[in-house]
Design a protein around this motif. Structure first.
Motif, PDB file in Angstrom:
ATOM      1  N   ARG A   1       0.852  -1.176   0.000  1.00 46.26           N
ATOM      2  CA  ARG A   1       0.000   0.000   0.000  1.00 46.26           C
ATOM      3  C   ARG A   1       0.893   1.233   0.000  1.00 46.26           C
ATOM      4  O   ARG A   1       1.736   1.400   0.873  1.00 46.26           O
ATOM      5  CB  ARG A   1      -0.880  -0.064   1.249  1.00 46.26           C
TER       6      ARG A   1
ATOM      7  N   LEU B   1       2.228   4.908   0.619  1.00 50.48           N
ATOM      8  CA  LEU B   1       2.086   5.916   1.669  1.00 50.48           C
ATOM      9  C   LEU B   1       2.319   7.260   0.998  1.00 50.48           C
ATOM     10  O   LEU B   1       3.440   7.571   0.610  1.00 50.48           O
ATOM     11  CB  LEU B   1       3.098   5.661   2.780  1.00 50.48           C
TER      12      LEU B   1
ATOM     13  N   GLU C   1       0.175   9.691   6.534  1.00 49.31           N
ATOM     14  CA  GLU C   1       0.312   8.253   6.254  1.00 49.31           C
ATOM     15  C   GLU C   1       1.710   7.757   6.617  1.00 49.31           C
ATOM     16  O   GLU C   1       1.854   6.659   7.162  1.00 49.31           O
ATOM     17  CB  GLU C   1       0.020   7.951   4.786  1.00 49.31           C
TER      18      GLU C   1
ATOM     19  N   GLU D   1       2.423   5.002   9.586  1.00 49.69           N
ATOM     20  CA  GLU D   1       3.203   3.784   9.332  1.00 49.69           C
ATOM     21  C   GLU D   1       4.351   3.672  10.328  1.00 49.69           C
ATOM     22  O   GLU D   1       4.613   2.600  10.873  1.00 49.69           O
ATOM     23  CB  GLU D   1       3.739   3.777   7.900  1.00 49.69           C
TER      24      GLU D   1
ATOM     25  N   MET E   1       4.646   0.641  12.966  1.00 47.61           N
ATOM     26  CA  MET E   1       5.792  -0.268  12.846  1.00 47.61           C
ATOM     27  C   MET E   1       6.907   0.028  13.851  1.00 47.61           C
ATOM     28  O   MET E   1       7.921  -0.663  13.879  1.00 47.61           O
ATOM     29  CB  MET E   1       6.344  -0.192  11.414  1.00 47.61           C
TER      30      MET E   1
ATOM     31  N   ALA F   1       7.242   5.624  -0.398  1.00 49.11           N
ATOM     32  CA  ALA F   1       7.214   4.612   0.655  1.00 49.11           C
ATOM     33  C   ALA F   1       6.007   3.707   0.456  1.00 49.11           C
ATOM     34  O   ALA F   1       4.962   4.135  -0.038  1.00 49.11           O
ATOM     35  CB  ALA F   1       7.162   5.280   2.025  1.00 49.11           C
TER      36      ALA F   1
ATOM     37  N   ALA G   1       3.842   0.418   2.520  1.00 47.98           N
ATOM     38  CA  ALA G   1       3.596  -0.529   3.608  1.00 47.98           C
ATOM     39  C   ALA G   1       3.365  -1.873   2.927  1.00 47.98           C
ATOM     40  O   ALA G   1       2.437  -2.021   2.137  1.00 47.98           O
ATOM     41  CB  ALA G   1       2.373  -0.109   4.410  1.00 47.98           C
TER      42      ALA G   1
ATOM     43  N   GLU H   1       2.539  -5.797   3.044  1.00 49.03           N
ATOM     44  CA  GLU H   1       1.835  -6.737   3.912  1.00 49.03           C
ATOM     45  C   GLU H   1       1.742  -8.099   3.234  1.00 49.03           C
ATOM     46  O   GLU H   1       0.674  -8.554   2.885  1.00 49.03           O
ATOM     47  CB  GLU H   1       0.455  -6.180   4.255  1.00 49.03           C
TER      48      GLU H   1
ATOM     49  N   ARG I   1       5.752  -8.337   7.170  1.00 51.25           N
ATOM     50  CA  ARG I   1       5.178  -6.993   7.280  1.00 51.25           C
ATOM     51  C   ARG I   1       6.350  -6.029   7.315  1.00 51.25           C
ATOM     52  O   ARG I   1       7.151  -6.028   8.263  1.00 51.25           O
ATOM     53  CB  ARG I   1       4.313  -6.890   8.544  1.00 51.25           C
TER      54      ARG I   1
ATOM     55  N   THR J   1       8.188  -2.073   5.811  1.00 52.30           N
ATOM     56  CA  THR J   1       8.056  -0.741   5.243  1.00 52.30           C
ATOM     57  C   THR J   1       9.247  -0.521   4.321  1.00 52.30           C
ATOM     58  O   THR J   1      10.391  -0.713   4.719  1.00 52.30           O
ATOM     59  CB  THR J   1       8.077   0.344   6.336  1.00 52.30           C
TER      60      THR J   1
END
Length: 103
Positions: free
Chosen positions: A1, A3, A8, A12, A16, A37, A39, A41, A45, A47
């Motif tokens: 996803r 950012l 956002e 994150e 995290m 950036a 995220a 998943e 998980r 970044t």
């Protein structure tokens, strides 16, 4: 996803337990389009942050798991491939390419 905004990035970093979004430099780079950036998943998980350097190439700025734990070797290989692809396609909308390659 992806950012896409300061809030956002900060959310994150909070989720995290790392510094993404808390440093003015991150926000400055993101606002100028020089930092993207994600995220991630998937199996891990993570970044991912990639940054456009002065040489005009995208580089992995950071790839972290929860609490700044390191990402796997496979995740690093994937992230470096994304940065290479962004560099190769930097004239054709790097943000769209980044979103396209998110797992």
């Amino acid at each position: 996803r992806p950012l896409k905004s300061g809030p956002e990035l900060l959310a994150e970093g909070d989720a995290m337990h790392h510094c993404l979004g808390t440093l003015d430099r991150h926000l400055e780079l993101a606002t100028s389009g020089r930092l993207h950036a994600l995220a991630l998943e998937g199996e891990e998980r993570l970044t991912l942050a990639v940054v456009l350097s002065q040489d005009g190439c995208w580089h992995v700025h950071d790839l972290r798991a929860f609490g700044n734990e390191p990402a796997s070797t496979d995740a690093w290989s994937w992230a470096e491939d994304v940065a290479r692809r962004l560099s190769a396609h930097s004239q054709r909308g790097e943000a769209a390419l980044l979103e396209q390659h998110a797992p």
